[in-house]
Write a protein that holds these residues in place. Structure first.
Motif, PDB file in Angstrom:
ATOM      1  N   PRO A  27      37.413  39.890  36.682  1.00  0.00           N
ATOM      2  CA  PRO A  27      37.986  41.006  37.913  1.00  0.00           C
ATOM      3  C   PRO A  27      39.154  41.726  37.153  1.00  0.00           C
ATOM      4  CG  PRO A  27      38.464  38.355  38.987  1.00  0.00           C
ATOM      5  CD  PRO A  27      37.855  38.093  37.033  1.00  0.00           C
ATOM      6  N   ARG A  28      39.347  42.677  37.799  1.00  0.00           N
ATOM      7  CA  ARG A  28      41.179  43.781  37.809  1.00  0.00           C
ATOM      8  C   ARG A  28      41.571  43.332  38.406  1.00  0.00           C
ATOM      9  NH1 ARG A  28      35.636  48.184  37.124  1.00  0.00           N
ATOM     10  NH2 ARG A  28      35.120  47.436  34.632  1.00  0.00           N
ATOM     11  N   ASP A  29      42.477  43.867  38.039  1.00  0.00           N
ATOM     12  CA  ASP A  29      43.816  44.184  39.394  1.00  0.00           C
ATOM     13  C   ASP A  29      44.001  45.468  40.011  1.00  0.00           C
ATOM     14  OD1 ASP A  29      45.195  42.178  37.907  1.00  0.00           O
ATOM     15  OD2 ASP A  29      45.894  43.427  36.274  1.00  0.00           O
ATOM     16  N   HIS A  30      44.009  44.918  41.555  1.00  0.00           N
ATOM     17  CA  HIS A  30      43.965  45.572  42.645  1.00  0.00           C
ATOM     18  C   HIS A  30      44.641  44.816  43.268  1.00  0.00           C
ATOM     19  CE1 HIS A  30      41.157  43.807  44.854  1.00  0.00           C
ATOM     20  NE2 HIS A  30      40.336  43.363  43.803  1.00  0.00           N
ATOM     21  N   ASP A  31      44.338  46.005  44.727  1.00  0.00           N
ATOM     22  CA  ASP A  31      45.312  45.258  46.035  1.00  0.00           C
ATOM     23  C   ASP A  31      44.721  45.981  47.572  1.00  0.00           C
ATOM     24  OD1 ASP A  31      46.325  48.233  45.917  1.00  0.00           O
ATOM     25  OD2 ASP A  31      48.055  47.149  46.081  1.00  0.00           O
ATOM     26  N   ARG A  32      43.033  45.931  47.156  1.00  0.00           N
ATOM     27  CA  ARG A  32      42.221  46.771  48.017  1.00  0.00           C
ATOM     28  C   ARG A  32      41.710  45.279  49.066  1.00  0.00           C
ATOM     29  NH1 ARG A  32      42.949  51.576  48.446  1.00  0.00           N
ATOM     30  NH2 ARG A  32      40.177  51.129  49.384  1.00  0.00           N
TER      31      ARG A  32
ATOM     32  N   ASN B 138      41.893  39.480  43.949  1.00  0.00           N
ATOM     33  CA  ASN B 138      42.878  39.297  42.825  1.00  0.00           C
ATOM     34  C   ASN B 138      44.403  38.569  43.887  1.00  0.00           C
ATOM     35  OD1 ASN B 138      43.799  39.722  40.556  1.00  0.00           O
ATOM     36  ND2 ASN B 138      44.975  41.805  42.272  1.00  0.00           N
ATOM     37  N   ARG B 139      43.489  37.462  44.452  1.00  0.00           N
ATOM     38  CA  ARG B 139      45.050  37.051  45.458  1.00  0.00           C
ATOM     39  C   ARG B 139      44.932  35.752  45.855  1.00  0.00           C
ATOM     40  NH1 ARG B 139      44.115  36.882  50.750  1.00  0.00           N
ATOM     41  NH2 ARG B 139      41.936  38.265  51.058  1.00  0.00           N
TER      42      ARG B 139
ATOM     43  N   ARG C  50      43.601  35.158  39.420  1.00  0.00           N
ATOM     44  CA  ARG C  50      43.111  36.170  37.886  1.00  0.00           C
ATOM     45  C   ARG C  50      41.714  35.990  38.632  1.00  0.00           C
ATOM     46  NH1 ARG C  50      45.690  35.100  32.865  1.00  0.00           N
ATOM     47  NH2 ARG C  50      45.691  33.727  33.639  1.00  0.00           N
TER      48      ARG C  50
END
Length: 168
Positions: A156-161, A113-114, A108
């Motif tokens: 940070p915002r949640d994303h998978d980019r 986001n990882r 987080r």
């Protein structure tokens, strides 16, 4: 161990393989190719609470990296470092599930986001050892998914980019 071993290993490699006097037999000039050393730190840029001793040693390794880069450049030796953030390594499997969950939650704090991967860490080392990094010395490459940019007022915002690199 973190500081002393890094210093001793660097010094041994330099004196046995990189310093003047280790030229090819019969050569009157130094024909050795340029060389590189990459030290491994950890993310200590905001301190390292509960592990101050390790954080201080790794900060000293960063200074050692800069100092040796300055001293050994004239011998064709580049010295750099990497500073990984939280990496999802195989070593995590040795910890209890509660601790592993705490580590996973640290994603987080990264813009990616990882957690990072072992392959991404290795790729940074390979880059700094490669001819592509010929003009880089005395630097520390952060491999942290942007966690060093974290600010509580703009998390940070949640994303998978930003998917992970996996070489295998």
């Amino acid at each position: 161990t973190n500081l002393n071993a890094t210093f001793q290993m660097s010094q041994t490699v330099f004196t046995q393989a990189m310093q003047p006097g280790t030229t090819q037999a019969g050569s009157t000039e130094d024909s050795r190719p340029a060389s590189a050393i990459v030290n491994v730190l950890m993310d200590t840029y905001s301190g390292f609470p509960l592990m101050a001793h390790s954080g201080a040693a790794r900060a000293a390794v960063e200074n050692l990296t800069k100092s040796l880069a300055h001293e050994w450049a004239e011998h064709g030796v580049r010295v750099n470092a990497i500073s990984p953030g939280v990496i999802a390594s195989r070593g995590l499997e040795t910890y209890d599930p509660e601790f592993k969950q705490q580590v996973f939650e640290m994603r987080r704090y990264a813009m990616a986001n990882r957690l990072g991967t072992e392959a991404e860490t290795a790729a940074g080392i390979c880059f700094l050892l490669s001819p592509a990094a010929a003009y880089i010395t005395g630097e520390t490459l952060r491999i942290d998914g942007g966690s060093s940019l974290y600010r509580p007022h703009y998390p940070p915002r949640d994303h998978d980019r930003l998917p992970p690199f996996d070489d295998g």
